[in-house]
Design a protein around this motif. Sequence first.
Motif, mmCIF file in Angstrom:
data_model
loop_
_atom_site.group_PDB
_atom_site.id
_atom_site.type_symbol
_atom_site.label_atom_id
_atom_site.label_comp_id
_atom_site.label_asym_id
_atom_site.label_seq_id
_atom_site.Cartn_x
_atom_site.Cartn_y
_atom_site.Cartn_z
ATOM 1 N N GLU A 205 -33.350 -29.305 82.514
ATOM 2 C CA GLU A 205 -31.925 -28.987 82.556
ATOM 3 C C GLU A 205 -31.646 -27.666 81.841
ATOM 4 O OE1 GLU A 205 -29.815 -32.260 80.942
ATOM 5 O OE2 GLU A 205 -30.463 -33.680 82.497
ATOM 6 N N LEU A 206 -32.333 -27.444 80.718
ATOM 7 C CA LEU A 206 -32.148 -26.201 79.970
ATOM 8 C C LEU A 206 -32.563 -25.000 80.819
ATOM 9 C CD1 LEU A 206 -31.693 -24.535 77.400
ATOM 10 C CD2 LEU A 206 -34.034 -25.108 76.720
ATOM 11 N N LEU A 207 -33.743 -25.083 81.459
ATOM 12 C CA LEU A 207 -34.195 -23.969 82.281
ATOM 13 C C LEU A 207 -33.237 -23.720 83.448
ATOM 14 C CD1 LEU A 207 -38.067 -24.558 82.411
ATOM 15 C CD2 LEU A 207 -36.858 -22.687 81.276
ATOM 16 N N SER A 208 -32.750 -24.803 84.047
ATOM 17 C CA SER A 208 -31.794 -24.641 85.156
ATOM 18 C C SER A 208 -30.507 -23.985 84.691
ATOM 19 C CB SER A 208 -31.492 -26.008 85.785
ATOM 20 O OG SER A 208 -32.629 -26.538 86.434
ATOM 21 N N ASP A 209 -29.990 -24.428 83.541
ATOM 22 C CA ASP A 209 -28.748 -23.847 83.014
ATOM 23 C C ASP A 209 -28.933 -22.367 82.682
ATOM 24 O OD1 ASP A 209 -27.476 -26.258 83.263
ATOM 25 O OD2 ASP A 209 -27.695 -26.818 81.155
ATOM 26 N N LEU A 210 -30.049 -22.051 82.006
ATOM 27 C CA LEU A 210 -30.300 -20.665 81.628
ATOM 28 C C LEU A 210 -30.514 -19.791 82.866
ATOM 29 C CD1 LEU A 210 -32.661 -21.269 78.582
ATOM 30 C CD2 LEU A 210 -30.292 -20.493 78.496
ATOM 31 N N GLN A 211 -31.167 -20.359 83.871
ATOM 32 C CA GLN A 211 -31.395 -19.602 85.100
ATOM 33 C C GLN A 211 -30.073 -19.270 85.788
ATOM 34 O OE1 GLN A 211 -31.147 -21.091 88.450
ATOM 35 N NE2 GLN A 211 -31.745 -19.165 89.428
ATOM 36 N N ARG A 212 -29.154 -20.242 85.795
ATOM 37 C CA ARG A 212 -27.847 -19.996 86.415
ATOM 38 C C ARG A 212 -27.041 -18.981 85.603
ATOM 39 N NH1 ARG A 212 -28.147 -25.670 87.536
ATOM 40 N NH2 ARG A 212 -27.122 -26.118 85.547
ATOM 41 N N GLN A 213 -27.136 -19.060 84.279
ATOM 42 C CA GLN A 213 -26.351 -18.161 83.426
ATOM 43 C C GLN A 213 -26.849 -16.718 83.495
ATOM 44 O OE1 GLN A 213 -26.459 -19.799 79.462
ATOM 45 N NE2 GLN A 213 -25.779 -21.822 80.152
ATOM 46 N N THR A 214 -28.164 -16.554 83.530
ATOM 47 C CA THR A 214 -28.738 -15.205 83.467
ATOM 48 C C THR A 214 -29.076 -14.637 84.832
ATOM 49 O OG1 THR A 214 -31.007 -16.056 83.255
ATOM 50 C CG2 THR A 214 -29.736 -15.761 81.218
ATOM 51 N N GLY A 215 -29.183 -15.496 85.847
ATOM 52 C CA GLY A 215 -29.559 -15.021 87.172
ATOM 53 C C GLY A 215 -31.019 -14.693 87.318
ATOM 54 N N MET A 216 -31.843 -15.050 86.335
ATOM 55 C CA MET A 216 -33.267 -14.754 86.436
ATOM 56 C C MET A 216 -33.928 -15.668 87.466
ATOM 57 S SD MET A 216 -34.805 -16.501 82.974
ATOM 58 C CE MET A 216 -34.556 -18.262 82.638
ATOM 59 N N ALA A 217 -35.056 -15.215 88.007
ATOM 60 C CA ALA A 217 -35.879 -16.040 88.884
ATOM 61 C C ALA A 217 -36.905 -16.785 88.029
ATOM 62 C CB ALA A 217 -36.575 -15.181 89.919
ATOM 63 N N VAL A 218 -37.360 -17.939 88.517
ATOM 64 C CA VAL A 218 -38.330 -18.745 87.781
ATOM 65 C C VAL A 218 -39.485 -19.103 88.712
ATOM 66 C CG1 VAL A 218 -38.741 -20.871 86.488
ATOM 67 C CG2 VAL A 218 -36.528 -19.718 86.305
ATOM 68 N N LEU A 219 -40.698 -18.819 88.247
ATOM 69 C CA LEU A 219 -41.909 -19.302 88.922
ATOM 70 C C LEU A 219 -42.463 -20.433 88.072
ATOM 71 C CD1 LEU A 219 -44.091 -19.111 91.121
ATOM 72 C CD2 LEU A 219 -45.279 -17.439 89.685
ATOM 73 N N LEU A 220 -42.333 -21.678 88.542
ATOM 74 C CA LEU A 220 -42.770 -22.865 87.814
ATOM 75 C C LEU A 220 -44.162 -23.251 88.293
ATOM 76 C CD1 LEU A 220 -42.146 -25.345 85.952
ATOM 77 C CD2 LEU A 220 -41.281 -26.482 88.012
ATOM 78 N N ILE A 221 -45.117 -23.286 87.370
ATOM 79 C CA ILE A 221 -46.486 -23.679 87.681
ATOM 80 C C ILE A 221 -46.679 -25.108 87.185
ATOM 81 C CG2 ILE A 221 -48.920 -23.133 87.315
ATOM 82 C CD1 ILE A 221 -47.709 -20.286 86.424
ATOM 83 N N THR A 222 -47.012 -26.016 88.088
ATOM 84 C CA THR A 222 -47.063 -27.427 87.692
ATOM 85 C C THR A 222 -47.902 -28.237 88.666
ATOM 86 O OG1 THR A 222 -45.698 -29.362 87.131
ATOM 87 C CG2 THR A 222 -44.973 -28.021 88.997
#
Length: 556
Positions: A205-222
């Motif tokens: 949830e934190l990563l999603s919120d921060l991504q929406r706030q900053t507009g950054m892209a995320v590459l999640l390795i999992t």
Amino acid sequence: MNIAPLSPSSTAPLLRVEDLYVRFGGKAVVHGVGFDIGAGEKLALVGESGSGKTITALSLLRLVPDAHVTGRALLQGRGGAPAQDLLSLPEQAMRGLRGGDIAMVFQEPMTALNPLMAVGAQIAEVLQLKQGLTRSQATAQAVELLASTGVPEPARRAGAFPHQLSGGQRQRAMIAMALASRPRLLLADEPTTALDVTLRGQILELLSDLQRQTGMAVLLITHDLHLVRRFADRVAVMERGVLVEQGPVADVFAAPAHAYTRRLLGSVPRRDVVEAPAAADRPPAARARRLRVAYPIPAPGLRGWFRRGEFVAVQGADLDIPAGRTLGVVGESGSGKSTLAQALLGLLPFQGELAVAGGAWEMPAQRNSAANQALRRSVQVVFQDPFSSLSPRLTVEEIVGEGLRVHAPGGGVAERRARVESALADVGLTQAQFPGLLGRYPHEFSGGQRQRIAIARALILEPQLLVLDEPTSALDVTIQQQVLVLLQRLQKERGLSYLLITHDVAVIRAMAHDVIVMKDGEVVEAGPMAQVLDAPRHPYTRRLVAAAEAGALPVA
């Protein structure tokens, strides 16, 4: 493959990877990988250990030593500047991009953070280097970043060292450090693997919120498909260094086109245990009443010079583990699960009643008396991380046979070797499959194979009770399923009892007959597995189950 340079148009992806090869000594481990990440997009790179997903991400930052990397990784320029090829930039330019335009959150923050620096100072260091702030400005900004990631009491936590924070707080500090440079792309390498289920949800949830706030892209390795379904917009699947499938998460999960993707999605825990009631003629493997475990701590203030206080880790716990049955223990980090297990293993002093394998530990429980040594033969343990629990300096024969040298020293070398080979065969490891098996070392095996070696080491003494401390959390989904099938078979064949500690509700559903739920050292709910998980009475249990099953794949 010739690709025209990207124009800095709004329709161009933030990052385009084309024809990426990574080679070590002429051998390719990543084969022609290509994908796009748009600005503000969340892409999950999925695959088993050894599939090449982490190598792919690290190669984009040129952080893979001794690797020969070819292809193109075109990062869109800032403010209309032309795209830059990350793989051909001079090293000095790459230093400006690492931790700047592209930041990374690593899997295990305890090893990624400097243990000799306060976390606030580590974040401030990035701010000084990347944004040119003064020391006082960077210190104040570090506290604000910790607050933005949800760290409680951020001003105080900024002065704490990594070992003084919980796992979730350390991961939040790592995310705060990554965000210090306001990156356009965040690479998150298994950011929740070491966390319990509720913390996993919070970090997502934190990563999603921060991504929406900053507009950054995320590459999640999992390798965790639950996380992919809950978090990502698109998914790319890798097998043995090859990108075999990619597309929107909903489409790939609903109708996977590649056989490997179908196998990953089908690798869910399956229940195959003896459901009949426990045999009345066999004594329980373990029984505890009013079990209490406390650690001495300094008393606050001047009193600490003259007397010690105590921290109660387990308070008034009751449990029963019938012969041939599995008791699952669930709870968040710090709930007392591992302390309870250590008491059952005779590794911690305790108060109350505790009987294991028909006997009782002599107090203090740590003493190596003849009675305690006999009990230790009947109660064995399998740890979470097989790589760290197996000595890297011992061969497989020495690791598996070590218990025999302690508990059955009378046998000859040939007899001991035969028993080691038999124990390894029981867990599916034979000389025919692995020539020179007995003389190999742990690093020569995969994670699942190392866990099989750890299980063989425990089984060779023919114990009545196995303590399984997160035995599959460090494994890929397909390997996890194989290990669970092995444990289920061994239980049916040998009548073993298990104390299973895990934060994975799917594993509990597949393995456990009964469940206890722990919170702050107390058992808040107990009962048959189906009753506790399907109709939980305690609010804490309901929260755990809801967090674990939000977006989870079903148990077969």
